[in-house]
Design an enzyme around this catalytic site. Structure first.
Site, PDB file in Angstrom:
ATOM      1  N   CYS A  48      12.844   9.877   2.942  1.00 48.52           N
ATOM      2  CA  CYS A  48      13.351  10.075   1.634  1.00 48.52           C
ATOM      3  C   CYS A  48      14.900   9.733   1.472  1.00 48.52           C
ATOM      4  O   CYS A  48      15.304   9.210   0.428  1.00 48.52           O
ATOM      5  CB  CYS A  48      12.965  11.504   1.113  1.00 48.52           C
ATOM      6  SG  CYS A  48      13.212  11.839  -0.405  1.00 48.52           S
ATOM      7  N   CYS A  65       0.832  -1.206   0.058  1.00 50.15           N
ATOM      8  CA  CYS A  65       0.004  -0.012  -0.097  1.00 50.15           C
ATOM      9  C   CYS A  65       0.857   1.172  -0.033  1.00 50.15           C
ATOM     10  O   CYS A  65       0.404   2.092  -0.699  1.00 50.15           O
ATOM     11  CB  CYS A  65      -1.108  -0.044   1.129  1.00 50.15           C
ATOM     12  SG  CYS A  65      -0.170   0.146   2.942  1.00 50.15           S
ATOM     13  N   CYS A  79       9.444  15.573  -4.620  1.00 50.23           N
ATOM     14  CA  CYS A  79       8.841  14.376  -5.101  1.00 50.23           C
ATOM     15  C   CYS A  79       8.614  14.281  -6.628  1.00 50.23           C
ATOM     16  O   CYS A  79       8.962  13.261  -7.199  1.00 50.23           O
ATOM     17  CB  CYS A  79       7.801  14.260  -4.220  1.00 50.23           C
ATOM     18  SG  CYS A  79       8.275  13.489  -2.512  1.00 50.23           S
ATOM     19  N   ASP A  89      -5.114   1.846   9.581  1.00 50.08           N
ATOM     20  CA  ASP A  89      -5.125   1.547  10.730  1.00 50.08           C
ATOM     21  C   ASP A  89      -4.220   2.419  11.590  1.00 50.08           C
ATOM     22  O   ASP A  89      -3.805   2.368  12.858  1.00 50.08           O
ATOM     23  CB  ASP A  89      -4.896   0.209  11.064  1.00 50.08           C
ATOM     24  CG  ASP A  89      -3.261  -0.104  10.283  1.00 50.08           C
ATOM     25  OD1 ASP A  89      -3.099   0.378   9.055  1.00 50.08           O
ATOM     26  OD2 ASP A  89      -2.345  -0.758  11.007  1.00 50.08           O
TER      27      ASP A  89
END
Length: 405
Positions: free
Chosen positions: A340, A252, A314, A274
């Site tokens: 990163c 994910c 990004c 969650d």
């Protein structure tokens, strides 16, 4: 009404109640995640609601916690019974139990095997690190008990995925952690970075060190690539292999969008993820609301869109297609992933050998031959490294006793 896209359901049958007291647990102190058992009525409503809401044809449950086995085996037997009762024709149902392994026994293993459950089991590498961070609720060490239950699962033909968290101490022991997990011989390892931030948006003392995390992953990568590619999967690198082979990520936090795995608490409350069991991410309750309407609602769509809200750095990154900015829980106030720097270093290091691996495997080259080619590439790359010199993989061992043996 059905959701326009499939989704996986994470279920916490006893909330965040647990028989262990791990130092870094992100549910500690979360008052929204109750420590109460899910009722059988809520269980039936949940299953019926999900089956009516998902477009299928695969319906996926992740049983999570806390520690889900504390709800008792009868609860899971009832869950399977209800799944079979409500399963639409032509659909299939998949169950994954995420457990610390402490309560497993012969009866549990027989059930999990009979009902084809996949098992994800948490174990933090070697005994020293695991027993420091993962004691039981009474403060006793747990490593040897969990190791014995992994062997029990294997005797029943179940090879659990091993989930190993990575913190500052883990990063200092990459080689021994990897070897300990490999020796358990289950075939799959996931490394989960501990990223807990304080009120100043800085990593706390239980979190990993970003620079050492890069070194940790590179050491793991070379140990795996040259020695175990044919018999063991390491999740992050297997996901990258899929991308270089032209497929899509399944993990994910590497995907382009979030929001496909909502979590259901034991009282039926639904949250976006969650890691986001918070008031602002409350979506409804399965006893009152359709999961299809929840998934199609603006609140969850807005949550999913957070993943694509990327910084300029990004957007310009050559590895954007690999991580898509990473997990949104790990982003700072500038909307950049706090890991990163580590990922950039690792992605740059592993890109060439993984692309070669993907190319050879797509061409149908046998895995043993692939490994021979990779080792030849290694020998050329590190041809000037002497046997007694530190291994370039970063393990801290001599080259002749590590990657060069």
């Amino acid at each position: 009404m059905k959701s326009s896209t499939p989704f996986t359901l994470m279920v916490k049958p006893i909330g965040s109640a647990c028989n262990m007291a791990c130092k870094y647990c992100y549910y500690l102190g979360n008052q929204l995640s109750q420590r109460k058992p899910m009722s059988y009525e809520t269980l039936e409503t949940l299953i019926r609601n999900y089956f009516e809401s998902s477009p299928g044809p695969v319906l996926s449950f992740i049983w999570h916690g806390g520690e889900p086995t504390l709800r008792g085996l009868d609860f899971f037997k009832k869950a399977v019974e209800l799944q079979k009762k409500y399963l639409p024709k032509g659909y299939e149902c998949w169950n994954n139990l995420q457990t610390n392994g402490l309560a497993l026994n012969e009866e549990w293993c027989a059930f999990l095997k009979k009902e084809s459950f996949d098992v994800g089991l948490s174990i933090d590498g070697n005994k020293m690190i695991h027993d420091f961070f993962r004691k039981d609720a009474t403060g006793n060490e747990t490593y040897e008990r969990i190791k014995a239950n992994i062997a029990l699962l294997k005797r029943y033909g179940i090879r659990p995925d091993l989930l190993c968290t990575v913190n500052a101490l883990t990063c200092e022991n990459a080689y021994s952690v990897y070897q300990a997990l490999k020796e358990l011989d289950t075939g799959w390892i996931q490394f989960i970075p501990i990223v807990n931030k304080n009120e100043n948006d800085e990593l706390d003392e239980d979190s990993l060190d970003v620079k050492r995390y890069a070194s940790f992953l590179k050491t793991i990568f070379y140990q795996w690539l040259y020695n175990d590619l044919d018999k063991l999967g390491v999740q992050l690198f297997m996901e990258m292999l899929q991308v270089y082979a032209g497929s899509q990520q399944t993990l994910c936090w590497l995907q382009e969008k979030c929001g496909a795995v909502p979590v259901v608490e034991s009282n039926g409350n639904v949250y976006s993820c969650d890691h986001f069991v918070r008031e602002k991410h409350y979506l409804g309750n399965i006893n009152e609301d359709s999961l299809a309407q929840i998934m199609e609602g603006e609140k969850q769509k807005s949550f999913a869109a957070l993943k694509s809200t990327l910084s300029e750095k990004c957007q310009d990154c050559r590895y954007l297609k690999i991580c898509h900015g990473g997990c949104i829980k790990d982003r700072d106030r500038n909307n950049e992933n706090v890991l990163c720097e580590a990922y950039l270093e690792v992605f740059n290091e592993v890109e060439e050998p993984l692309k070669l691996t993907a190319k050879l495997m797509k061409e149908g080259v046998p895995i043993k031959k692939v490994m021979e080619t990779l080792r030849a590439q290694r020998d050329e790359k590190w041809k000037d490294v002497k046997g007694n010199a530190p291994c370039p993989c970063g393990s801290g061992r001599k080259y002749k006793h590590c990657c060069g043996k």
